[in-house]
Design a protein around this motif. Structure first.
Motif, short mmCIF file in Angstrom:
data_model
loop_
_atom_site.label_atom_id
_atom_site.label_comp_id
_atom_site.label_asym_id
_atom_site.label_seq_id
_atom_site.Cartn_x
_atom_site.Cartn_y
_atom_site.Cartn_z
N LEU A 107 0.83 -1.20 0.00
CA LEU A 107 0.00 0.00 0.00
C LEU A 107 0.86 1.26 0.00
N VAL A 108 1.98 1.21 0.73
CA VAL A 108 2.91 2.33 0.74
C VAL A 108 3.56 2.48 -0.63
N GLU A 109 4.01 1.36 -1.20
CA GLU A 109 4.68 1.40 -2.49
C GLU A 109 3.74 1.89 -3.59
N MET A 110 2.51 1.42 -3.58
CA MET A 110 1.54 1.86 -4.59
C MET A 110 1.22 3.34 -4.44
N SER A 111 1.10 3.79 -3.20
CA SER A 111 0.81 5.20 -2.96
C SER A 111 1.94 6.07 -3.49
N ARG A 112 3.16 5.68 -3.23
CA ARG A 112 4.32 6.44 -3.74
C ARG A 112 4.34 6.46 -5.26
N ALA A 113 3.89 5.36 -5.88
CA ALA A 113 3.92 5.24 -7.34
C ALA A 113 2.74 5.94 -8.01
N GLY A 114 1.82 6.48 -7.22
CA GLY A 114 0.69 7.21 -7.79
C GLY A 114 -0.43 6.33 -8.31
N PRO A 116 -4.02 4.20 -8.07
CA PRO A 116 -5.28 4.57 -7.44
C PRO A 116 -5.56 3.77 -6.16
N VAL A 117 -4.91 4.16 -5.10
CA VAL A 117 -5.00 3.49 -3.81
C VAL A 117 -5.23 4.55 -2.75
N ILE A 118 -5.86 4.20 -1.64
CA ILE A 118 -5.99 5.15 -0.54
C ILE A 118 -4.59 5.61 -0.14
N PRO A 119 -4.33 6.92 -0.08
CA PRO A 119 -2.98 7.40 0.27
C PRO A 119 -2.50 6.77 1.57
N THR A 120 -1.25 6.28 1.56
CA THR A 120 -0.73 5.51 2.68
C THR A 120 0.73 5.87 2.93
N VAL A 121 1.10 6.08 4.18
CA VAL A 121 2.50 6.26 4.56
C VAL A 121 2.79 5.39 5.77
N ASP A 122 4.08 5.13 5.99
CA ASP A 122 4.46 4.31 7.15
C ASP A 122 5.60 4.93 7.95
N ARG A 123 5.91 6.21 7.68
CA ARG A 123 7.00 6.87 8.39
C ARG A 123 6.58 8.28 8.79
N ALA A 124 7.04 8.70 9.97
CA ALA A 124 6.67 10.02 10.47
C ALA A 124 7.07 11.13 9.52
N LEU A 129 2.64 14.13 3.59
CA LEU A 129 2.22 13.80 2.22
C LEU A 129 0.75 13.42 2.15
N LEU A 130 0.14 13.13 3.30
CA LEU A 130 -1.25 12.71 3.30
C LEU A 130 -2.18 13.90 3.09
N PRO A 131 -3.28 13.69 2.38
CA PRO A 131 -4.25 14.79 2.22
C PRO A 131 -4.95 15.09 3.54
N PHE A 165 3.78 0.57 11.18
CA PHE A 165 2.37 0.98 11.17
C PHE A 165 2.07 1.76 9.89
N LEU A 166 0.80 1.75 9.51
CA LEU A 166 0.34 2.51 8.37
C LEU A 166 -0.59 3.63 8.84
N VAL A 167 -0.55 4.75 8.13
CA VAL A 167 -1.48 5.84 8.37
C VAL A 167 -2.15 6.18 7.05
N GLN A 168 -3.49 6.28 7.07
CA GLN A 168 -4.27 6.61 5.88
C GLN A 168 -5.37 7.60 6.27
N PRO A 169 -5.74 8.50 5.37
CA PRO A 169 -6.94 9.31 5.65
C PRO A 169 -8.17 8.43 5.63
N ARG A 170 -9.12 8.72 6.49
CA ARG A 170 -10.38 7.98 6.48
C ARG A 170 -11.24 8.51 5.34
N ILE A 171 -11.51 7.64 4.36
CA ILE A 171 -12.17 8.05 3.14
C ILE A 171 -13.68 7.92 3.26
#
Length: 278
Positions: A107-114, A116-124, A129-131, A165-171
């Motif tokens: 999910l992190v890799e796909m988000s970085r690659a642009g 169509p996935v829920i934006p995801t990061v795993d580092r502070a 970068l999250l909306p 851990f992963l962090v994503q906006p609640r869509i």
């Protein structure tokens, strides 16, 4: 006049956990049905995931089905993978999946690659970068079935948890929809029109754009054989975003499809399992 002996039927070890309980789903019913139908062409023995490593000898292939979240038997799963590779046993799905089989780093890799996935990061360092969102989902990367999931008003990671851990906006979304594939072949789609009852599924007729969306992730994973489920949500704006790419043991909700679709799925699965034995 002598007759040639009948060809030996392939022996398949079918891995499932009949006792695993999941909200709104009966894993055991699905696997009683599928293992029975597999016996039409294979010699099938069913075992619990904790016993799989010790039972591999003598089987031509292992079919992993509704075996529950690996986090509950990680040591046994690791032993199974090592033993299967040592013996060269065909595993279905193959062990080189890049989706949930390998954790949620994809999910992190796909988000970085642009993609169509829920934006995801795993580092502070990447939280910026999250909306902007009213709430954010924080969950362990190795989690499953919402274990460890919590919601916060600010995008934060637990202290010292970079990379775990992963962090994503609640869509906000209209509904969730799942696309089911065997190998590269689309089988059927189901959706949950009521967002409060996500496992009350109904047949969904995907359009060309929907199928191309789902195929994007099937191509990305590049599994030669196997069953995959592409879970997505329909946003309020009308687009689709990936929620999960399940390539280890996706529940199939076969009780929610017509008999014709179910029979076609069973026939295609048998052909696919034979493919890993070729």
């Amino acid at each position: 006049m002598s007759t040639a002996p009948a060809a030996r039927r392939p022996a398949v070890l079918y891995v499932t956990d009949y006792s695993y309980e999941a909200r709104g789903r009966r894993y055991s019913d699905e696997d009683v049905f599928l293992s029975r139908r597999m016996r039409e062409e294979f010699d099938v023995e069913v075992c619990h995931p904790r016993d799989a490593a010790a039972m591999l000898d003598g089987f031509d292939a292992v079919v992993i089905r509704n075996s529950g979240p690996v986090m509950y038997y990680q040591e046994a799963y690791d032993a199974f993978r090592a033993r299967a590779r040592e013996l060269g046993t065909a595993v279905y799905n193959p062990l080189d999946g890049r989706g949930d089989m390998a954790g949620k780093q994809y999910l992190v890799e796909m988000s970085r690659a642009g993609l169509p996935v829920i934006p995801t990061v795993d580092r502070a360092a990447d939280l910026g970068l999250l909306p902007r969102a009213a709430e954010y989902a924080v969950k362990p990367k190795a989690g499953a079935d919402s274990v460890g999931l919590r919601f916060t008003t600010d995008p934060v990671l637990p202290e010292g948890s970079d990379g775990t851990f992963l962090v994503q906006p609640r869509i906000d979304f209209r509904y969730e929809v799942s696309f089911y594939f065997i190998d590269d072949d689309f089988q059927y789609a189901l959706y949950a029109p009521d967002t409060e009852r996500r496992w009350v599924l109904e047949p969904y007729g995907p359009g060309p754009a929907d199928l191309e969306f789902a195929r994007t992730f099937i191509r990305w994973n590049s599994l030669a054989h196997g069953i995959q489920r592409v879970d997505a949500c329909r946003t309020l704006e009308g687009g689709l975003l990936l929620v999960e790419l399940e390539d280890l043991n996706p529940y199939l909700s076969l009780d929610r499809v017509s008999e014709e679709v179910r029979e076609a799925f069973v026939a295609r699965m048998k052909t696919s399992v034979r493919g890993v034995l070729a």
